[in-house]
Structure formats: C-alpha cells, structure tokens
Design a protein around this motif. Structure first.
Motif, mmCIF file in Angstrom:
data_model
loop_
_atom_site.group_PDB
_atom_site.id
_atom_site.type_symbol
_atom_site.label_atom_id
_atom_site.label_comp_id
_atom_site.label_asym_id
_atom_site.label_seq_id
_atom_site.Cartn_x
_atom_site.Cartn_y
_atom_site.Cartn_z
ATOM 1 N N VAL A 48 0.902 -1.281 -0.026
ATOM 2 C CA VAL A 48 -0.069 -0.032 0.015
ATOM 3 C C VAL A 48 1.010 1.297 -0.092
ATOM 4 O O VAL A 48 2.273 1.053 0.243
ATOM 5 C CB VAL A 48 -1.013 -0.016 1.435
ATOM 6 C CG1 VAL A 48 -1.869 -1.033 1.082
ATOM 7 C CG2 VAL A 48 -0.247 -0.069 2.612
ATOM 8 N N PHE A 49 0.272 2.426 -0.390
ATOM 9 C CA PHE A 49 1.014 3.706 -0.455
ATOM 10 C C PHE A 49 1.296 4.139 1.010
ATOM 11 O O PHE A 49 0.676 3.834 1.972
ATOM 12 C CB PHE A 49 0.485 4.651 -1.117
ATOM 13 C CG PHE A 49 0.305 4.530 -2.619
ATOM 14 C CD1 PHE A 49 1.312 4.894 -3.339
ATOM 15 C CD2 PHE A 49 -0.857 3.824 -3.321
ATOM 16 C CE1 PHE A 49 1.503 4.458 -4.794
ATOM 17 C CE2 PHE A 49 -0.870 3.708 -4.427
ATOM 18 C CZ PHE A 49 0.454 3.840 -5.280
ATOM 19 N N ALA A 50 2.645 4.716 1.016
ATOM 20 C CA ALA A 50 2.841 5.389 2.568
ATOM 21 C C ALA A 50 3.522 6.687 2.174
ATOM 22 O O ALA A 50 3.889 7.083 1.056
ATOM 23 C CB ALA A 50 3.747 4.510 3.227
ATOM 24 N N LEU A 51 3.491 7.623 3.200
ATOM 25 C CA LEU A 51 4.072 8.812 3.186
ATOM 26 C C LEU A 51 5.533 8.933 3.800
ATOM 27 O O LEU A 51 5.561 8.578 5.087
ATOM 28 C CB LEU A 51 3.288 9.930 3.806
ATOM 29 C CG LEU A 51 3.304 11.357 3.246
ATOM 30 C CD1 LEU A 51 2.983 11.469 1.952
ATOM 31 C CD2 LEU A 51 2.545 12.134 4.307
ATOM 32 N N VAL A 52 6.840 8.719 2.862
ATOM 33 C CA VAL A 52 7.839 8.256 3.491
ATOM 34 C C VAL A 52 8.617 9.590 3.287
ATOM 35 O O VAL A 52 8.424 10.463 2.505
ATOM 36 C CB VAL A 52 8.668 7.190 2.871
ATOM 37 C CG1 VAL A 52 7.637 5.894 2.974
ATOM 38 C CG2 VAL A 52 8.597 7.302 1.035
ATOM 39 N N PRO A 53 9.787 9.534 4.050
ATOM 40 C CA PRO A 53 10.691 10.879 4.298
ATOM 41 C C PRO A 53 11.327 11.182 2.753
ATOM 42 O O PRO A 53 11.615 10.256 1.924
ATOM 43 C CB PRO A 53 11.687 10.685 5.142
ATOM 44 C CG PRO A 53 11.070 9.414 6.176
ATOM 45 C CD PRO A 53 10.063 8.848 5.232
ATOM 46 N N GLY A 54 11.316 12.355 2.224
ATOM 47 C CA GLY A 54 12.057 12.861 1.189
ATOM 48 C C GLY A 54 11.190 13.201 0.120
ATOM 49 O O GLY A 54 9.892 12.956 0.009
#
Length: 201
Positions: free
Chosen positions: A77-83
């Motif tokens: 699933v999609f995630a909000l990851v750093p960068g």
C-alpha cells in the motif's frame, strides 16, 4: 496473526492520546490525504483543498499483510515516506465532531500503530494549514524500500487481502489522483509496468 503480533505494532490508544494532546482540541481539525483517504475518506469534512507537503513523498513501499495481502503473500500500500514532496488533499473537520471523527479515522489507519502520525504544514491555495498525516519511517519493519520491478509484478499479479488486491488499490489511486489533476510519475510508471505484463487495461 493478531494486530498485537504484527511486526512494528505499537499501542494505538497511547498514540491517539498523544495526537489529541498535540492537536489540543482547539479549532477545526485538518487531515492530509495522499492515497485511499482521497478516494475513500470515510470521515465527515466540511472543506477540502488541494494541498502539498514538503519533506515527504507518496510511495508504494508499505507491506500489507491484511488489507491488500496476506502473511503468506504480502501486498503493498502507499505510504508517506521521508524525502521530496507530495500533492494530495487537505480536509477540514469541524471542531464539534472532530474528536469523534479522529477516533474513527484512527481505527481505520492505526489499528496496529504502525504509522508515525505527524502534524505537517500543508500548502494550499488559501494558505498553510497544519494537518494530521500518517507517515511511515524508513526504519519501520513495514517499510519495504524500493521494490524491484520483477518483484512488483509478482505482487501485482498475486497479492490480495481483506479489501481487495494490491493491483486494484494501485489503479484506484492512480485514477483518483488523475481526476484531481495530480500526476504522480512513479505511480504512472508502475501502472505502465502492470500494462506491459497484461495486468491492467
């Protein structure tokens, strides 16, 4: 496998209490959506705005053993990851119902406490708003890192869970983002990969 047994599981009730303290309950509550919260928000809101956050980006890099896969054949699933940055939607929930809607949202997004809930500044056409966003640490056991194309194809071909397949989730997100005028190059690349392998029309 129970939620408590999932790798990286944390106490969701303690995390909710922490989020409530950070919010303070003063004024309306803003929530940032970047994937399924756009096409299936499942909470009451009175306003939505196009929004961009900086310092995080949307990535199909979160392992799913329940919703879009199984323990034996995990999905993604999609995630909000750093960068980087991420275009999405900011939703405003009225103060009078915000606490109840936050609890509802928490049950959906944080049953295992896997996300790091953060209050991120969202840039909108009407100014900045601080919004609750569900981010994922690169150190989380649920974070896969960049998935090689060959492995991605196998996941898109086979992985399915309680809410359907990883492939359907990808295509639903891509369609929704396009309808909102959001072009995500990485998503479009994965959709094209699925098409090349006859997994998507």
């Amino acid at each position: 496998m129970t939620h408590a047994a999932l790798p990286g599981a944390r106490d969701p009730h303690a995390l909710l209490a922490q989020a409530r303290r950070t919010w303070g309950g003063h004024g309306d509550l803003w929530v940032f959506g970047y994937a399924s919260l756009i096409w299936r928000p499942e909470f009451e809101f009175v306003e939505e705005r196009a929004a961009t956050v900086y310092g995080f980006h949307r990535a199909l890099e979160m392992r799913s053993r329940v919703n879009r896969g199984t323990p034996e054949r995990p999905g993604l699933v999609f995630a909000l990851v750093p960068g980087g940055s991420c275009r999405g939607k900011a939703y405003r929930i009225e103060q009078r119902i915000a606490d109840a809607e936050l609890e509802k949202l928490w049950r959906r997004e944080m049953p295992t406490g896997i996300y790091d809930a953060k209050w991120l500044p969202c840039r909108t056409p009407l100014g900045r708003v601080p919004a609750l966003a569900f981010t994922l640490s690169r150190h989380s056991p649920a974070h896969t890192g960049c998935v090689p194309d060959e492995q991605m194809v196998e996941i898109l071909r086979h992985a399915s869970g309680r809410y359907g397949s990883t492939l359907a989730y990808l295509l639903d997100t891509a369609t929704c983002l396009r309808s909102h005028g959001i072009v995500d190059r990485d998503i479009e690349r994965i959709v094209e990969l699925a098409r090349r392998h006859a997994l998507a029309p």
